[in-house]
Scaffold this active site. Structure first.
Site, PDB file in Angstrom:
ATOM      1  CE  LYS A 145      25.459  54.495  59.709  1.00  0.00           C
ATOM      2  NZ  LYS A 145      25.801  54.508  61.144  1.00  0.00           N
ATOM      3  N   GLY A 186      23.304  50.278  59.981  1.00  0.00           N
ATOM      4  CA  GLY A 186      23.780  50.860  61.216  1.00  0.00           C
ATOM      5  C   GLY A 186      22.590  51.299  62.044  1.00  0.00           C
ATOM      6  CB  SER A 187      22.236  53.526  64.987  1.00  0.00           C
ATOM      7  OG  SER A 187      22.977  52.788  65.927  1.00  0.00           O
ATOM      8  N   GLY A 208      25.113  45.802  55.555  1.00  0.00           N
ATOM      9  CA  GLY A 208      24.130  45.754  56.634  1.00  0.00           C
ATOM     10  C   GLY A 208      23.651  47.149  56.993  1.00  0.00           C
ATOM     11  N   GLY A 255      20.827  54.444  58.663  1.00  0.00           N
ATOM     12  CA  GLY A 255      21.561  54.385  57.409  1.00  0.00           C
ATOM     13  C   GLY A 255      21.960  52.968  57.036  1.00  0.00           C
ATOM     14  CG  ASP A 307      23.642  50.945  70.241  1.00  0.00           C
ATOM     15  OD1 ASP A 307      23.264  50.050  71.033  1.00  0.00           O
ATOM     16  OD2 ASP A 307      23.397  50.916  69.030  1.00  0.00           O
ATOM     17  CB  ILE A 357      27.088  49.856  56.317  1.00  0.00           C
ATOM     18  CG1 ILE A 357      26.752  50.774  57.500  1.00  0.00           C
ATOM     19  CG2 ILE A 357      28.604  49.777  56.125  1.00  0.00           C
ATOM     20  CD1 ILE A 357      27.218  50.262  58.830  1.00  0.00           C
TER      21      ILE A 357
END
Length: 316
Positions: free
Chosen positions: A45, A25-26, A23, A28, A136, A30
């Protein structure tokens, strides 16, 4: 990962093989990977060096190094450049709390939420003690561990984190000039974050409180689903609803300790006071004991999975 990627033996640092995309990340992407020397599963990442936010992964790596050794902080194995990418190789974790919440039909018991709260308050106390705020906090950034650490809650995706000091933690509550959308996730963001006010540890704790209520109220919060024509209108509508919703209204039907939690958080935010992590931790611990719960790390999803396995065994 594309079919072409699957056909290639893509390795990072000559040691970590990419297996499949997990999936985003904020910033980048993964991947799940494998350490070909130890055969240990890992997470990677990757962020393109020419990305608009090319320094965000470097920031995240630096923060993880400052937090090393803390409970619920992923272990960092390697970081560096590989081709056109900045890469971080770290501990592979289990599912996030949003995935587990859906698995449990979008309802966590009070017992499970209090056990999660006990770990998470201590996690944020540690992060804040190191001079950082996460900014976050959301279920997707709270992951369970794997194997023998399967009952440990981890905090991840700290690329938006920043340092703070007691002298600049609130700027006297005056809104700052903010360009673009709110940092973090609007649904769980604190009132200060939505206003553009510089954040403090209390804002992380306010966001955590919204997450806990979300779990106990079957995924419902008063500002979810408000009509809006664009992101700016949504942010304003959510801000207004959060400001007008009292802790008692927000925690309707929940134990009084949740109201006291938000009363303390909002008092800290409004009066530029330091958050008392021990106070809110003790609030929930006393509630846990009063209800006669046993702290055995058996969560709702653990019980549900066990029941489902029993049913499968009976059928077979």
């Amino acid at each position: 990962m594309s079919n072409s990627e699957k056909q290639l033996d893509i390795r990072v640092n000559g040691r970590y093989r990419l297996l499949r995309r997990l999936g985003d990340g904020s910033y980048g992407v993964i991947y799940e990977g494998l350490d070909v020397k130890t055969f240990q599963p890992v997470a990677l990442k990757l962020e393109h060096t020419r990305s608009e936010h090319s320094e965000s992964l470097r920031n995240e790596i630096d923060i993880y190094k400052c937090l090393v050794g803390g409970a619920g902080i992923p272990e960092l194995y390697w970081d560096g450049e590989e081709g056109d990418y900045n890469v971080m190789v770290f501990e592979l974790l289990g599912p996030n709390l949003e995935v587990l919440f859906n698995y449990c039909r979008r309802q966590f018991s009070l017992r499970t939420v209090l056990m999660l709260a006990d770990q998470l308050i201590r996690r944020f106390k540690y992060i804040h003690s190191k001079g950082f705020i996460h900014r976050d906090v959301k279920p997707e950034n709270l992951l369970m561990g794997r194997s023998i650490r399967g009952n440990v809650v981890y905090i991840v995706d700290i690329g938006l984190a920043e340092t703070f000091t007691t002298t600049d933690s609130s700027r006297n509550g005056q809104p700052l000039e903010r360009e673009g959308p709110v940092l973090g996730t609007v649904r769980y963001a604190s009132i200060n974050a939505l206003r553009g006010t510089k954040q403090s540890p209390a804002d992380d704790m306010e966001a955590l409180g919204y997450v806990l209520v979300y779990f106990l109220q079957q995924g419902k919060l008063p500002w979810i689903g408000l009509p809006a024509n664009n992101p700016s209108e949504k942010e304003l509508a959510v801000l207004q609803k959060k400001q007008s919703t009292s802790p008692k209204e927000l925690c309707d039907g929940l134990p009084d300790e949740f109201v006291k939690y938000f009363d303390h958080i909002r008092k800290s935010c409004d009066n530029n006071q330091s958050i008392n992590h021990n106070y809110v931790l003790d609030l929930f611990r006393r509630l846990f004991l009063r209800r006669g719960f046993k702290y055995d790390n058996v969560y709702d999803w653990t019980v549900l999975k066990y029941v489902e396995q029993l049913k499968e065994h009976e059928v077979s």
